[in-house]
Design a protein around this motif. Sequence first.
Motif, PDB file in Angstrom:
ATOM      1  N   ASN A   1      46.644  47.774  38.623  1.00 30.51           N
ATOM      2  CA  ASN A   1      46.548  46.504  37.904  1.00 30.51           C
ATOM      3  C   ASN A   1      47.677  45.595  38.377  1.00 30.51           C
ATOM      4  O   ASN A   1      48.821  45.708  37.924  1.00 30.51           O
ATOM      5  CB  ASN A   1      46.633  46.725  36.395  1.00 30.51           C
ATOM      6  CG  ASN A   1      46.456  45.434  35.626  1.00 30.51           C
ATOM      7  OD1 ASN A   1      46.244  44.371  36.205  1.00 30.51           O
ATOM      8  ND2 ASN A   1      46.549  45.518  34.314  1.00 30.51           N
ATOM      9  N   THR A   2      47.365  44.701  39.307  1.00 32.57           N
ATOM     10  CA  THR A   2      48.359  43.781  39.849  1.00 32.57           C
ATOM     11  C   THR A   2      48.425  42.474  39.060  1.00 32.57           C
ATOM     12  O   THR A   2      49.243  41.614  39.382  1.00 32.57           O
ATOM     13  CB  THR A   2      48.058  43.459  41.324  1.00 32.57           C
ATOM     14  OG1 THR A   2      46.744  42.900  41.419  1.00 32.57           O
ATOM     15  CG2 THR A   2      48.162  44.718  42.184  1.00 32.57           C
ATOM     16  N   SER A   3      47.584  42.349  38.054  1.00 33.79           N
ATOM     17  CA  SER A   3      47.626  41.132  37.233  1.00 33.79           C
ATOM     18  C   SER A   3      48.756  41.254  36.209  1.00 33.79           C
ATOM     19  O   SER A   3      49.238  42.351  35.944  1.00 33.79           O
ATOM     20  CB  SER A   3      46.291  40.932  36.502  1.00 33.79           C
ATOM     21  OG  SER A   3      46.239  41.717  35.323  1.00 33.79           O
ATOM     22  N   PRO A   4      49.148  40.151  35.608  1.00 30.36           N
ATOM     23  CA  PRO A   4      50.181  40.216  34.568  1.00 30.36           C
ATOM     24  C   PRO A   4      49.609  40.525  33.178  1.00 30.36           C
ATOM     25  O   PRO A   4      50.307  40.420  32.182  1.00 30.36           O
ATOM     26  CB  PRO A   4      50.790  38.813  34.607  1.00 30.36           C
ATOM     27  CG  PRO A   4      49.677  37.938  35.056  1.00 30.36           C
ATOM     28  CD  PRO A   4      48.854  38.771  36.007  1.00 30.36           C
ATOM     29  N   TYR A   5      48.336  40.915  33.114  1.00 28.25           N
ATOM     30  CA  TYR A   5      47.647  41.146  31.845  1.00 28.25           C
ATOM     31  C   TYR A   5      47.206  42.599  31.684  1.00 28.25           C
ATOM     32  O   TYR A   5      46.931  43.289  32.669  1.00 28.25           O
ATOM     33  CB  TYR A   5      46.400  40.259  31.742  1.00 28.25           C
ATOM     34  CG  TYR A   5      46.688  38.797  31.895  1.00 28.25           C
ATOM     35  CD1 TYR A   5      47.296  38.080  30.872  1.00 28.25           C
ATOM     36  CD2 TYR A   5      46.371  38.129  33.073  1.00 28.25           C
ATOM     37  CE1 TYR A   5      47.575  36.729  31.006  1.00 28.25           C
ATOM     38  CE2 TYR A   5      46.649  36.779  33.217  1.00 28.25           C
ATOM     39  CZ  TYR A   5      47.250  36.082  32.181  1.00 28.25           C
ATOM     40  OH  TYR A   5      47.518  34.758  32.327  1.00 28.25           O
ATOM     41  N   ARG A   6      47.095  43.021  30.422  1.00 27.27           N
ATOM     42  CA  ARG A   6      46.465  44.312  30.133  1.00 27.27           C
ATOM     43  C   ARG A   6      45.001  44.192  30.557  1.00 27.27           C
ATOM     44  O   ARG A   6      44.376  43.154  30.344  1.00 27.27           O
ATOM     45  CB  ARG A   6      46.518  44.622  28.637  1.00 27.27           C
ATOM     46  CG  ARG A   6      47.903  44.774  28.086  1.00 27.27           C
ATOM     47  CD  ARG A   6      47.901  45.001  26.580  1.00 27.27           C
ATOM     48  NE  ARG A   6      47.127  43.967  25.896  1.00 27.27           N
ATOM     49  CZ  ARG A   6      46.303  44.195  24.880  1.00 27.27           C
ATOM     50  NH1 ARG A   6      46.152  45.404  24.398  1.00 27.27           N
ATOM     51  NH2 ARG A   6      45.625  43.219  24.320  1.00 27.27           N
ATOM     52  N   THR A   7      44.468  45.248  31.141  1.00 27.35           N
ATOM     53  CA  THR A   7      43.075  45.217  31.581  1.00 27.35           C
ATOM     54  C   THR A   7      42.351  46.435  31.038  1.00 27.35           C
ATOM     55  O   THR A   7      42.841  47.554  31.129  1.00 27.35           O
ATOM     56  CB  THR A   7      42.989  45.202  33.122  1.00 27.35           C
ATOM     57  OG1 THR A   7      43.692  44.045  33.599  1.00 27.35           O
ATOM     58  CG2 THR A   7      41.555  45.134  33.596  1.00 27.35           C
ATOM     59  N   GLN A   8      41.188  46.187  30.435  1.00 30.85           N
ATOM     60  CA  GLN A   8      40.348  47.261  29.930  1.00 30.85           C
ATOM     61  C   GLN A   8      39.363  47.613  31.045  1.00 30.85           C
ATOM     62  O   GLN A   8      38.668  46.744  31.566  1.00 30.85           O
ATOM     63  CB  GLN A   8      39.601  46.797  28.685  1.00 30.85           C
ATOM     64  CG  GLN A   8      38.824  47.872  27.997  1.00 30.85           C
ATOM     65  CD  GLN A   8      38.229  47.355  26.698  1.00 30.85           C
ATOM     66  OE1 GLN A   8      37.909  46.178  26.566  1.00 30.85           O
ATOM     67  NE2 GLN A   8      38.084  48.231  25.735  1.00 30.85           N
ATOM     68  N   VAL A   9      39.346  48.891  31.432  1.00 31.03           N
ATOM     69  CA  VAL A   9      38.470  49.350  32.500  1.00 31.03           C
ATOM     70  C   VAL A   9      37.437  50.293  31.896  1.00 31.03           C
ATOM     71  O   VAL A   9      37.789  51.270  31.237  1.00 31.03           O
ATOM     72  CB  VAL A   9      39.255  50.063  33.616  1.00 31.03           C
ATOM     73  CG1 VAL A   9      38.326  50.500  34.736  1.00 31.03           C
ATOM     74  CG2 VAL A   9      40.368  49.166  34.160  1.00 31.03           C
ATOM     75  N   PHE A  48      29.916  53.185  37.847  1.00 23.54           N
ATOM     76  CA  PHE A  48      30.038  51.746  37.621  1.00 23.54           C
ATOM     77  C   PHE A  48      31.379  51.533  36.934  1.00 23.54           C
ATOM     78  O   PHE A  48      31.704  52.240  35.979  1.00 23.54           O
ATOM     79  CB  PHE A  48      28.903  51.247  36.736  1.00 23.54           C
ATOM     80  CG  PHE A  48      29.051  49.814  36.333  1.00 23.54           C
ATOM     81  CD1 PHE A  48      28.780  48.791  37.226  1.00 23.54           C
ATOM     82  CD2 PHE A  48      29.492  49.482  35.062  1.00 23.54           C
ATOM     83  CE1 PHE A  48      28.934  47.453  36.859  1.00 23.54           C
ATOM     84  CE2 PHE A  48      29.645  48.166  34.688  1.00 23.54           C
ATOM     85  CZ  PHE A  48      29.367  47.146  35.588  1.00 23.54           C
ATOM     86  N   MET A  49      32.164  50.594  37.429  1.00 21.67           N
ATOM     87  CA  MET A  49      33.441  50.266  36.790  1.00 21.67           C
ATOM     88  C   MET A  49      33.453  48.776  36.481  1.00 21.67           C
ATOM     89  O   MET A  49      33.161  47.951  37.339  1.00 21.67           O
ATOM     90  CB  MET A  49      34.616  50.646  37.697  1.00 21.67           C
ATOM     91  CG  MET A  49      34.764  52.143  37.881  1.00 21.67           C
ATOM     92  SD  MET A  49      36.073  52.617  39.043  1.00 21.67           S
ATOM     93  CE  MET A  49      37.546  52.072  38.203  1.00 21.67           C
ATOM     94  N   ARG A  50      33.800  48.454  35.238  1.00 29.67           N
ATOM     95  CA  ARG A  50      33.900  47.065  34.796  1.00 29.67           C
ATOM     96  C   ARG A  50      35.321  46.830  34.326  1.00 29.67           C
ATOM     97  O   ARG A  50      35.892  47.659  33.607  1.00 29.67           O
ATOM     98  CB  ARG A  50      32.920  46.798  33.652  1.00 29.67           C
ATOM     99  CG  ARG A  50      32.969  45.388  33.115  1.00 29.67           C
ATOM    100  CD  ARG A  50      31.850  45.182  32.103  1.00 29.67           C
ATOM    101  NE  ARG A  50      31.885  43.843  31.563  1.00 29.67           N
ATOM    102  CZ  ARG A  50      32.381  43.530  30.368  1.00 29.67           C
ATOM    103  NH1 ARG A  50      32.868  44.473  29.583  1.00 29.67           N
ATOM    104  NH2 ARG A  50      32.376  42.285  29.940  1.00 29.67           N
ATOM    105  N   PHE A  51      35.875  45.691  34.731  1.00 28.76           N
ATOM    106  CA  PHE A  51      37.263  45.364  34.410  1.00 28.76           C
ATOM    107  C   PHE A  51      37.285  44.138  33.509  1.00 28.76           C
ATOM    108  O   PHE A  51      36.710  43.105  33.850  1.00 28.76           O
ATOM    109  CB  PHE A  51      38.033  45.059  35.698  1.00 28.76           C
ATOM    110  CG  PHE A  51      37.973  46.186  36.695  1.00 28.76           C
ATOM    111  CD1 PHE A  51      36.890  46.333  37.537  1.00 28.76           C
ATOM    112  CD2 PHE A  51      38.998  47.096  36.775  1.00 28.76           C
ATOM    113  CE1 PHE A  51      36.821  47.370  38.455  1.00 28.76           C
ATOM    114  CE2 PHE A  51      38.964  48.131  37.695  1.00 28.76           C
ATOM    115  CZ  PHE A  51      37.865  48.270  38.524  1.00 28.76           C
ATOM    116  N   LYS A  52      37.941  44.242  32.362  1.00 27.72           N
ATOM    117  CA  LYS A  52      38.011  43.139  31.413  1.00 27.72           C
ATOM    118  C   LYS A  52      39.471  42.858  31.081  1.00 27.72           C
ATOM    119  O   LYS A  52      40.169  43.717  30.546  1.00 27.72           O
ATOM    120  CB  LYS A  52      37.231  43.467  30.142  1.00 27.72           C
ATOM    121  CG  LYS A  52      37.208  42.332  29.146  1.00 27.72           C
ATOM    122  CD  LYS A  52      36.376  42.681  27.949  1.00 27.72           C
ATOM    123  CE  LYS A  52      36.349  41.532  26.968  1.00 27.72           C
ATOM    124  NZ  LYS A  52      35.599  41.879  25.752  1.00 27.72           N
TER     125      LYS A  52
END
Length: 85
Positions: free
Chosen positions: A23-31, A78-82
């Motif tokens: 996770n290279t974003s500055p946000y929490r990510t739900q996978v 299948f992987m979804r990232f939110k």
Amino acid sequence: TNYSGWKGTGIYALPASGVPWVNTSPYRTQVFVTGGTVSLIKLKDTVTPFDSDTGQTSGQFIVLPGEELTVTYSVAPFMRFKVLP
């Protein structure tokens, strides 16, 4: 990458089996991981240097900035990232 105001569902290429998604974003990510033939899902947090086996082969995982999620599979899931606020 400019993440200013970036929220919602992300589009990422599915990592190869056993290759971590970071996770290279500055946000929490739900996978979300579903389908395929998955044998192992590991999460490496930013506090410990060790991968932790989640004990699951599907489900949803919260990945903090800098953390890694590794999915080992023989048939791609299948992987979804939110991105979470």
